[in-house]
Design an enzyme around this catalytic site. Structure first.
Site, PDB file in Angstrom:
ATOM      1  N   HIS A  71       0.849  -1.191   0.000  1.00  0.00           N
ATOM      2  CA  HIS A  71       0.000   0.000   0.000  1.00  0.00           C
ATOM      3  C   HIS A  71       0.886   1.243   0.000  1.00  0.00           C
ATOM      4  O   HIS A  71       1.888   1.285   0.722  1.00  0.00           O
ATOM      5  CB  HIS A  71      -0.892  -0.001   1.241  1.00  0.00           C
ATOM      6  CG  HIS A  71      -2.073   0.921   1.153  1.00  0.00           C
ATOM      7  ND1 HIS A  71      -1.945   2.292   1.136  1.00  0.00           N
ATOM      8  CD2 HIS A  71      -3.404   0.667   1.079  1.00  0.00           C
ATOM      9  CE1 HIS A  71      -3.141   2.841   1.049  1.00  0.00           C
ATOM     10  NE2 HIS A  71      -4.050   1.883   1.012  1.00  0.00           N
ATOM     11  N   ARG A  77      -7.014  10.716  -0.146  1.00  0.00           N
ATOM     12  CA  ARG A  77      -6.786  11.081  -1.544  1.00  0.00           C
ATOM     13  C   ARG A  77      -8.113  11.229  -2.289  1.00  0.00           C
ATOM     14  O   ARG A  77      -8.228  12.016  -3.220  1.00  0.00           O
ATOM     15  CB  ARG A  77      -5.904  10.022  -2.218  1.00  0.00           C
ATOM     16  CG  ARG A  77      -4.450  10.107  -1.790  1.00  0.00           C
ATOM     17  CD  ARG A  77      -3.632   8.952  -2.331  1.00  0.00           C
ATOM     18  NE  ARG A  77      -3.876   7.717  -1.590  1.00  0.00           N
ATOM     19  CZ  ARG A  77      -3.858   6.510  -2.124  1.00  0.00           C
ATOM     20  NH1 ARG A  77      -3.644   6.353  -3.418  1.00  0.00           N
ATOM     21  NH2 ARG A  77      -4.071   5.443  -1.370  1.00  0.00           N
TER      22      ARG A  77
END
Length: 362
Positions: A106, A129
């Site tokens: 990740h 995000r």
């Protein structure tokens, strides 16, 4: 609730399972455990392995070092209990494992400035995000589509210049005022843990890390212009968009939120780095969550659910799809184990010639 209100279930804390028990035919009949006070005891019945992956096993003989030694240097979001014990016990009784080489990295593990090389890191949620957070390198430039796949964003980090802290290289995840307000709980939580910091403006941030403010201003100006073009003419951008279609962004981004990006705005900024997050590999199972041995032979009495179950996600799990292995196969494995135990009880009663009346009650 069942454990609290009845004796039908028990929860044993600080108890370690050390091996699986089998009968003469190789069926699993229970497990051997060690209690918190060091006493060894056994529990009998079908066993569901739900011990997670092996993303936090950094020992020399770990499954991580065996199957992906190239990732063993990375930190992890996994708790220190994720050492593959359930998989190792399964293999010890003849169970097969699949796809152990497929490990998801990740891109946004949160770096604590006071302990940058900590092996276990908190995860920065994708939502940061999603609400409009942008990723900047050490020169104040964007370097990827922030909404791309995890493996893509990770790969782009490895190709670009980040901030070096100890032995860790990180990048800046920046949320403007609007984005911060949309996800305010996360920002407060991360700030409280010392892994995110608030700035009155990006000038403060740029000064702290020695980044030319002009670079960030140019990055934000270009970003706002791209977003405006994408809104006005989403079908005719010159670049291929991530997920299909066209984009005005060279990185393929086509969704922009909480604009505009202005250096005069207040920001929340976190330093993020790639981390081991999820193991796609695990126990070989069938659609009944039954453990499979050599040649696809079912190992009676042994089941799997959660991250310990392999072969469900292919080589890269999509965000949110852990619900499949946890919830779906959690229910399937529980149902299969109950049916197995019921069938075993019926067979035992019948073998004792207790009569159909007793058997029917089971």
């Amino acid at each position: 609730e069942i454990a609290e209100k009845s004796d039908q279930a028990r929860i044993l804390l600080k108890t370690k399972v050390t091996k699986l028990l089998t009968d003469k035919d190789g069926n699993v009949t229970g497990c051997e455990c060690v209690s918190s006070d060091g006493k060894t005891f056994q529990e009998h019945g079908p066993v569901v392995i739900a011990t997670g992956g092996f993303g936090a096993d950094f020992t020399a003989d770990s499954l991580l070092n065996k199957h992906r030694p190239d990732l063993a240097h990375l930190p992890t979001t996994n708790g220190d209990h994720c050492t593959g014990d359930g998989l190792k016990m399964t293999m010890a009784v003849g169970g097969e494992c699949v796809d152990l080489e497929w490990i998801q990295v990740h891109p946004t593990g949160l770096v604590h400035p006071k302990d940058p090389d900590a092996k276990v890191k908190f995860l920065a949620a994708e939502a940061l995000r999603g609400v409009g957070g942008v990723l900047l390198d050490m020169e104040g430039n964007r370097f990827c589509n922030e909404l791309g796949r995890r493996d893509y964003v990770t790969g782009m980090m490895w190709k670009n210049k980040g901030l070096t802290m100890g032995g860790t290289t990180g990048f800046f995840l920046c949320l403007n005022g609007k984005a911060s307000n949309e996800i305010t709980w996360h920002c407060k939580h991360y700030k409280g843990r010392g892994i995110m910091k608030g700035y009155a403006n990006m000038g403060e941030f740029a000064k702290e890390y020695g980044i030319p403010l002009a670079n960030i201003e140019a990055t934000f100006k270009a970003y706002n212009e791209i977003a405006d073009k994408q809104t006005k003419d989403p079908e005719n951008g010159p670049f291929e968009a991530y997920g299909g279609g066209k984009s005005w962004d060279k990185w393929g981004k086509k969704f922009f939120h909480n604009l505009p990006m202005e250096t005069s705005d207040a920001f929340h900024v976190a330093i993020v780095t790639p981390v081991i997050h999820y193991c796609m590999g695990g126990m070989a199972i069938n659609d009944a969550a039954e453990s499979l041995g050599a040649g696809g032979k079912v190992i009676g009495g042994l089941y799997s659910a959660g991250e310990a179950a392999g072969g469900i996600h292919g080589n890269n799990r999509l965000g949110g799809n852990s619900l499949l292995d946890c919830v779906v196969f959690g229910r399937v494995s529980g149902r299969s184990a109950a049916r197995y135990l019921t069938a075993a009880n019926i067979k035992y009663v019948e073998s004792m010639k207790a009569g159909t009346a007793v058997a029917s009650k089971l």
